[in-house]
Design a protein around this motif. Sequence first.
Motif, PDB file in Angstrom:
ATOM      1  N   TRP A  46       0.851  -1.183   0.000  1.00  0.00           N
ATOM      2  CA  TRP A  46       0.000   0.000   0.000  1.00  0.00           C
ATOM      3  C   TRP A  46       0.892   1.240   0.000  1.00  0.00           C
ATOM      4  N   HIS A  47       0.720   2.086  -1.016  1.00  0.00           N
ATOM      5  CA  HIS A  47       1.545   3.282  -1.155  1.00  0.00           C
ATOM      6  C   HIS A  47       0.655   4.525  -1.237  1.00  0.00           C
ATOM      7  N   PRO A  48       0.802   5.461  -0.312  1.00  0.00           N
ATOM      8  CA  PRO A  48      -0.011   6.687  -0.374  1.00  0.00           C
ATOM      9  C   PRO A  48       0.397   7.569  -1.551  1.00  0.00           C
ATOM     10  N   TRP A  49      -0.575   8.193  -2.150  1.00  0.00           N
ATOM     11  CA  TRP A  49      -0.418   9.092  -3.313  1.00  0.00           C
ATOM     12  C   TRP A  49      -1.186  10.358  -2.978  1.00  0.00           C
ATOM     13  N   TRP A  50      -0.531  11.492  -3.042  1.00  0.00           N
ATOM     14  CA  TRP A  50      -1.246  12.749  -2.771  1.00  0.00           C
ATOM     15  C   TRP A  50      -0.613  13.872  -3.563  1.00  0.00           C
ATOM     16  N   TYR A  88      -0.408   8.552   7.968  1.00  0.00           N
ATOM     17  CA  TYR A  88      -0.486   7.133   7.625  1.00  0.00           C
ATOM     18  C   TYR A  88       0.772   6.401   8.062  1.00  0.00           C
ATOM     19  N   PHE A  89       1.923   7.052   7.925  1.00  0.00           N
ATOM     20  CA  PHE A  89       3.166   6.392   8.301  1.00  0.00           C
ATOM     21  C   PHE A  89       3.241   6.155   9.807  1.00  0.00           C
ATOM     22  N   LEU A  90       2.685   7.050  10.595  1.00  0.00           N
ATOM     23  CA  LEU A  90       2.628   6.852  12.042  1.00  0.00           C
ATOM     24  C   LEU A  90       1.731   5.661  12.370  1.00  0.00           C
ATOM     25  N   ALA A  91       0.586   5.593  11.669  1.00  0.00           N
ATOM     26  CA  ALA A  91      -0.322   4.469  11.882  1.00  0.00           C
ATOM     27  C   ALA A  91       0.319   3.162  11.445  1.00  0.00           C
ATOM     28  N   LEU A  92       1.035   3.205  10.346  1.00  0.00           N
ATOM     29  CA  LEU A  92       1.701   2.020   9.826  1.00  0.00           C
ATOM     30  C   LEU A  92       2.690   1.469  10.850  1.00  0.00           C
ATOM     31  N   ASP A  93       3.474   2.346  11.445  1.00  0.00           N
ATOM     32  CA  ASP A  93       4.460   1.918  12.436  1.00  0.00           C
ATOM     33  C   ASP A  93       3.806   1.314  13.668  1.00  0.00           C
ATOM     34  N   ALA A  94       2.602   1.739  13.956  1.00  0.00           N
ATOM     35  CA  ALA A  94       1.880   1.227  15.123  1.00  0.00           C
ATOM     36  C   ALA A  94       1.050  -0.011  14.789  1.00  0.00           C
ATOM     37  N   GLY A  95       1.169  -0.512  13.556  1.00  0.00           N
ATOM     38  CA  GLY A  95       0.385  -1.662  13.147  1.00  0.00           C
ATOM     39  C   GLY A  95      -1.061  -1.326  12.857  1.00  0.00           C
ATOM     40  N   LEU A  96      -1.333  -0.048  12.583  1.00  0.00           N
ATOM     41  CA  LEU A  96      -2.697   0.412  12.373  1.00  0.00           C
ATOM     42  C   LEU A  96      -2.906   1.016  10.988  1.00  0.00           C
ATOM     43  N   GLY A  97      -2.017   0.664  10.050  1.00  0.00           N
ATOM     44  CA  GLY A  97      -2.142   1.216   8.708  1.00  0.00           C
ATOM     45  C   GLY A  97      -3.507   0.979   8.083  1.00  0.00           C
ATOM     46  N   PRO A  98      -3.995  -0.273   8.015  1.00  0.00           N
ATOM     47  CA  PRO A  98      -5.311  -0.517   7.415  1.00  0.00           C
ATOM     48  C   PRO A  98      -6.443   0.183   8.156  1.00  0.00           C
ATOM     49  N   ALA A  99      -6.362   0.219   9.481  1.00  0.00           N
ATOM     50  CA  ALA A  99      -7.417   0.868  10.263  1.00  0.00           C
ATOM     51  C   ALA A  99      -7.455   2.365   9.982  1.00  0.00           C
ATOM     52  N   ARG A 156       1.623  -4.410   7.486  1.00  0.00           N
ATOM     53  CA  ARG A 156       3.050  -4.683   7.605  1.00  0.00           C
ATOM     54  C   ARG A 156       3.868  -4.083   6.478  1.00  0.00           C
ATOM     55  N   ALA A 157       3.219  -3.816   5.347  1.00  0.00           N
ATOM     56  CA  ALA A 157       3.983  -3.304   4.216  1.00  0.00           C
ATOM     57  C   ALA A 157       4.631  -1.980   4.557  1.00  0.00           C
TER      58      ALA A 157
END
Length: 255
Positions: free
Chosen positions: A40-44, A106-117, A218-219
Amino acid sequence: MPARRSRAPRFYFNFRSPYSWIAYRDLMDRYPDVAQAVEWHPWWEPDADHERRMAEHRHHFPYAAMSREKHLYILQDVRRLTADRGLAVSWPVDVDPVWEVPHLPYFLALDAGLGPAYIERVYRARWLEGRDICDRATIAAIAEELGLPPDRAAAAADDEELRGGRGLRALLTLSEAGAFGVPFFTHGYDKFWGVDRLPAFVDSVRSGARPGPGSGARARDTPPAAPSGTDFAGPSGTDFAAARSADPGHAGGCG
């Protein structure tokens, strides 16, 4: 030397675009196995500071602004697509949006294991609740719901480590991929643009290609190589020039 291509399938997602939201819903509801396999890669759309930093690395944001006529068409098209899926869209109003505000956390959420959420909650806030996701108070409230530090999430757009590090890497990655609109999917050298190309992307992923590193939980953001003469860290032994894939004839990507 040409840039190396990731063999893992990728989904370039964006919180602004209704088409990206619809593709997200289709991916999660219809193709959950592929949702687990993709990176999953953010695009903005970058602000002026990020555009300057991209230019310093000989990259540009490969997107052309859409016309008023296309914008009006999108309103009709999205109404049809959401009705077909039983989704009750609530159109948000964007006033001077800064898209780093919802995307960098999103990167903060990703590190916390909460990217999808985080992805699910931001999409819901924007497209089902009609909330302004570029309002830092909205992002703080979402972060608090998820158990993330609300103040840090709200200030992510000002965090130099995120902005100049992982945020910039994400923008350079999408430039290198030639992701000129959203939703955008890649599988090796194959590119798929738009909601209507999602089934073809799914077929490509399911046809025997190597799986990605896991779900969005995890990605990790994959940094591209740095152009010669810069201090941007990336995989060694690679170099690339800016992608030139914006198509003025189809301005605005897929929304």
